[in-house]
Write an enzyme that holds these catalytic residues in place. Structure first.
Site, PDB file in Angstrom:
ATOM      1  CE  LYS A  22      -7.587  -6.500 -12.273  1.00 40.55           C
ATOM      2  NZ  LYS A  22      -7.265  -6.127 -10.878  1.00 40.55           N
ATOM      3  CG  ASN A  23      -5.799  -2.782 -11.984  1.00 36.83           C
ATOM      4  OD1 ASN A  23      -6.636  -3.536 -11.485  1.00 36.83           O
ATOM      5  ND2 ASN A  23      -4.542  -3.129 -12.133  1.00 36.83           N
ATOM      6  CB  CYS A 117      -4.185 -10.719  -1.697  1.00 38.62           C
ATOM      7  SG  CYS A 117      -2.836 -10.070  -2.657  1.00 38.62           S
ATOM      8  NE  ARG A 122      -1.838  -5.896  -3.002  1.00 42.21           N
ATOM      9  CZ  ARG A 122      -2.632  -6.010  -4.063  1.00 42.21           C
ATOM     10  NH1 ARG A 122      -3.149  -7.185  -4.358  1.00 42.21           N
ATOM     11  NH2 ARG A 122      -2.935  -4.963  -4.792  1.00 42.21           N
ATOM     12  N   PRO A 123      -0.048  -3.894   2.971  1.00 42.91           N
ATOM     13  CG  PRO A 123       1.839  -3.261   4.165  1.00 42.91           C
ATOM     14  CD  PRO A 123       1.398  -3.896   2.886  1.00 42.91           C
ATOM     15  CG  ASP A 305      -0.210  -5.753 -12.301  1.00 35.89           C
ATOM     16  OD1 ASP A 305      -1.062  -4.853 -12.337  1.00 35.89           O
ATOM     17  OD2 ASP A 305       0.230  -6.239 -11.243  1.00 35.89           O
ATOM     18  NE  ARG A 397     -10.132 -10.914  -8.118  1.00 39.11           N
ATOM     19  CZ  ARG A 397      -9.569 -10.444  -7.009  1.00 39.11           C
ATOM     20  NH1 ARG A 397      -8.904 -11.245  -6.214  1.00 39.11           N
ATOM     21  NH2 ARG A 397      -9.654  -9.167  -6.713  1.00 39.11           N
TER      22      ARG A 397
HETATM   23  C1  EPZ Z   1      -2.442  -1.628  -7.825  1.00 38.34           C
HETATM   24  O1  EPZ Z   1      -2.501  -2.240  -6.551  1.00 38.34           O
HETATM   25  C2  EPZ Z   1      -3.051  -2.633  -8.802  1.00 38.34           C
HETATM   26  N1  EPZ Z   1      -4.439  -2.929  -8.417  1.00 38.34           N
HETATM   27  C3  EPZ Z   1      -2.236  -3.927  -8.800  1.00 38.34           C
HETATM   28  O2  EPZ Z   1      -2.786  -4.765  -9.810  1.00 38.34           O
HETATM   29  C4  EPZ Z   1      -0.789  -3.607  -9.172  1.00 38.34           C
HETATM   30  O3  EPZ Z   1      -0.020  -4.779  -9.118  1.00 38.34           O
HETATM   31  C5  EPZ Z   1      -0.236  -2.564  -8.181  1.00 38.34           C
HETATM   32  O4  EPZ Z   1      -1.065  -1.389  -8.196  1.00 38.34           O
HETATM   33  C6  EPZ Z   1       1.190  -2.154  -8.522  1.00 38.34           C
HETATM   34  O5  EPZ Z   1       1.211  -1.626  -9.820  1.00 38.34           O
HETATM   35  C7  EPZ Z   1      -5.411  -2.023  -8.644  1.00 38.34           C
HETATM   36  O6  EPZ Z   1      -5.176  -0.922  -9.118  1.00 38.34           O
HETATM   37  C8  EPZ Z   1      -6.804  -2.432  -8.265  1.00 38.34           C
HETATM   38  P1  EPZ Z   1       0.455  -0.512  -4.529  1.00 38.34           P
HETATM   39  P2  EPZ Z   1      -2.136  -1.354  -5.228  1.00 38.34           P
HETATM   40  O7  EPZ Z   1      -0.219   0.189  -3.419  1.00 38.34           O
HETATM   41  O8  EPZ Z   1      -2.422   0.067  -5.481  1.00 38.34           O
HETATM   42  C9  EPZ Z   1       3.107  -1.578  -0.746  1.00 38.34           C
HETATM   43  C10 EPZ Z   1      -3.559  -6.773 -10.755  1.00 38.34           C
HETATM   44  O9  EPZ Z   1      -3.039  -7.875 -10.962  1.00 38.34           O
HETATM   45  N2  EPZ Z   1       2.182  -0.730   0.024  1.00 38.34           N
HETATM   46  O10 EPZ Z   1       1.003   0.293  -5.669  1.00 38.34           O
HETATM   47  O11 EPZ Z   1      -2.775  -2.020  -4.063  1.00 38.34           O
HETATM   48  C11 EPZ Z   1       2.415  -2.834  -1.277  1.00 38.34           C
HETATM   49  O12 EPZ Z   1       2.403  -3.840  -0.290  1.00 38.34           O
HETATM   50  C12 EPZ Z   1      -3.316  -6.056  -9.449  1.00 38.34           C
HETATM   51  O13 EPZ Z   1      -4.308  -6.164 -11.568  1.00 38.34           O
HETATM   52  C13 EPZ Z   1       2.428  -0.504   1.376  1.00 38.34           C
HETATM   53  O14 EPZ Z   1       3.394  -1.026   1.936  1.00 38.34           O
HETATM   54  O15 EPZ Z   1      -0.573  -1.580  -5.152  1.00 38.34           O
HETATM   55  C14 EPZ Z   1       3.266  -3.189  -2.463  1.00 38.34           C
HETATM   56  O16 EPZ Z   1       4.400  -3.919  -2.011  1.00 38.34           O
HETATM   57  C15 EPZ Z   1      -2.408  -6.847  -8.515  1.00 38.34           C
HETATM   58  N3  EPZ Z   1       1.584   0.284   2.075  1.00 38.34           N
HETATM   59  C16 EPZ Z   1       3.718  -1.825  -3.000  1.00 38.34           C
HETATM   60  O17 EPZ Z   1       3.513  -0.898  -1.933  1.00 38.34           O
HETATM   61  C17 EPZ Z   1       0.494   0.894   1.505  1.00 38.34           C
HETATM   62  O18 EPZ Z   1      -0.246   1.627   2.205  1.00 38.34           O
HETATM   63  C18 EPZ Z   1       2.924  -1.338  -4.212  1.00 38.34           C
HETATM   64  O19 EPZ Z   1       1.557  -1.481  -3.914  1.00 38.34           O
HETATM   65  C19 EPZ Z   1       0.261   0.667   0.112  1.00 38.34           C
HETATM   66  C20 EPZ Z   1       1.119  -0.137  -0.594  1.00 38.34           C
END
Ligand code: EPZ
Length: 417
Positions: A22-23, A117, A122-123, A305, A397
């Site tokens: 999916k991702n 969410c 998730r900023p 995940d 989803r």
């Molecule tokens: C990806 O989300 C995945 N989704 C998520 O999978 C997965 O949990 C996550 O990576 C971590 O591995 C997709 O790829 C569509 P991050 P992503 O940016 O990229 C913080 C699932 O269940 N952060 O790596 O959005 C954020 O809040 C989903 O399949 C900031 O603070 O995750 C989090 O605490 C859920 N500022 C951490 O970093 C930013 O600008 C990691 O988030 C971006 C992120």
């Protein structure tokens, strides 16, 4: 509103093939905006999130649809509207991945802020920091991010923390920036590596994907490609965890074990016999479930995940475990639901202390987010009696026909509406 009913107690045995990731699919669909011609993606999972992303691509002006049940075609030559609307973006945060490609194609984009969410705020500050380093001027206008620049130029992006989609957004924008971009503290997830492979096939110039330093040199227009999406590593891990919880013996096919090393290591610690092949993993669970400590971390650490799925297994361990969630700030919503099934879990800060119990009891439970739902299903498969999992749309989803796959392994599971 669909719900899933599980009558627990059956050991899972047999083989299951996972769907495409999916991702990875969502990032590759965004990347298909870059070339002014057609991209074809094979082994695409039939998920609500994929349909939402197709709608977003069409809203931008692309021709995007299923060619058959596993293949989508995206022709971005007709993209003419660099605005991703709120009512679609709010349905799926990964829509924010269109920002980088739109900036690369048009030098301007207006994308609704994805908002938070269930699992956290998730900023998107790192995404914006990256695009600003490439020369974009960012404005916030009534819930939308407006990004614009006369010319994207290469720059140095040092992320404050690992961000998968942030790394992907900057990579995609940088393919068309003038000069060289260096991303430091880049995410190393397999979904970043697969995106880099596809961008390279499209004609981009990238190296270092999979490490924490990725170098991208801007090139001219990219061209469309044909690509088969890799198997979903998290769906594979979920099936392995289900095999362990029911003390079964399951072969999971269609996944690269190298994308799951930290998960497989943890499942071995739990006492499971794990055998790996080129594109398959077998889990055979005979003895007691051993208690473990797990801390979620960016790749190659233990994946967030897979946190709920491991916790479901550990509720039945022969001792006390600790699971610490370090990636998201609110990813324990499966805990109260597991407690209703008889699990003994105490939360303290970012850690869950799980005291193993001899057995779980089926109960009506509520799905709250995608992976929490998977954890509840794993618990239900091992529980005595019936479990009704409500709000199944969360599961749909990220898991294609999960009940059919599990039924194929001997589970007594059905969907009701
Ligand atoms: C990806 O989300 C995945 N989704 C998520 O999978 C997965 O949990 C996550 O990576 C971590 O591995 C997709 O790829 C569509 P991050 P992503 O940016 O990229 C913080 C699932 O269940 N952060 O790596 O959005 C954020 O809040 C989903 O399949 C900031 O603070 O995750 C989090 O605490 C859920 N500022 C951490 O970093 C930013 O600008 C990691 O988030 C971006 C992120």
């Amino acid at each position: 509103m669909d719900r899933i009913v599980v009558s627990g107690g059956a050991e899972l045995h047999g083989e299951v093939t996972v769907s495409g990731s999916k991702n990875s699919t969502l990032a590759l669909m965004a990347a298909a905006l870059l070339p002014e011609d057609e991209t074809v993606l094979h082994n695409v999972p039939k998920l609500r999130d994929v349909d939402t992303m197709l709608e977003i691509l069409r809203a931008l002006g692309a021709k995007a649809d299923w060619r058959d049940s596993r293949t989508i075609c995206i022709d971005a030559s007709t993209v003419n509207n660099p605005e991703a609307p709120y009512d679609l973006v709010r349905q799926m945060r990964a829509s924010f991945l269109v920002l980088g490609p739109l900036m690369a194609r048009f030098g301007t984009a207006r994308v609704s802020e994805p908002g938070g969410c269930a699992i956290g705020v998730r900023p998107i500050d790192q995404h914006l920091k990256g695009l600003e380093a490439l020369g974009a001027k960012i404005q916030h206008d009534h819930g939308y991010v407006e990004a614009a620049t006369s010319e994207l130029r290469g720059g140095r992006v040092a992320f404050d923390m690992n961000t998968v989609n942030g790394t992907q957004n900057v990579m995609m924008a940088a393919t068309q920036a003038r000069g060289e971009t260096l991303i430091e503290n880049a995410a190393r997830e397999p979904e970043v590596v697969e995106l880099a492979e596809v961008l390279l096939a499209m004609g981009a110039d990238i190296d270092g994907a999979g490490t924490d330093r990725i170098r991208i040199r801007g090139v001219g227009p990219l061209h469309g490609i044909d690509h088969a999406v890799s198997g979903d590593r998290i769906e594979a891990g979920t099936m392995l965890a289900a095999a362990i919880a029911t003390r079964g013996d399951v072969m999971v096919r269609g996944v690269d074990p190298l994308q799951l090393e930290s998960t497989l290591e943890k499942l071995r610690e739990v006492g499971c016999q794990i055998e790996v092949g080129i594109d398959c993993v077998r889990a055979k669970m005979e003895g007691p479930i051993a208690p473990v400590r797990a801390v979620t971390a960016p790749f190659p650490g233990y994946p967030t995940d897979m946190q709920a799925q491991l916790m479901a297994v550990l509720t039945l361990a022969s001792g006390s475990s600790v699971v610490t969630e370090r990636v998201f700030e609110n990813r324990f919503m499966h805990v109260p639901e597991l407690q209703r099934m008889g699990a003994d879990i105490a939360l303290s800060g970012r850690s869950a202390h799980i005291r193993g119990v001899p057995g779980l009891m089926g109960a009506p439970v509520m799905a709250t987010d995608l992976r929490a739902s998977a954890g509840l299903i794993i618990a239900a498969l091992a529980a005595e009696g019936d479990t009704v999992v409500n709000r199944v749309y969360h599961i749909d989803r990220g898991y294609e026909r999960i009940e059919a796959k599990l039924r194929g392994l001997g589970a007594d599971i059905r969907r009701e509406n």
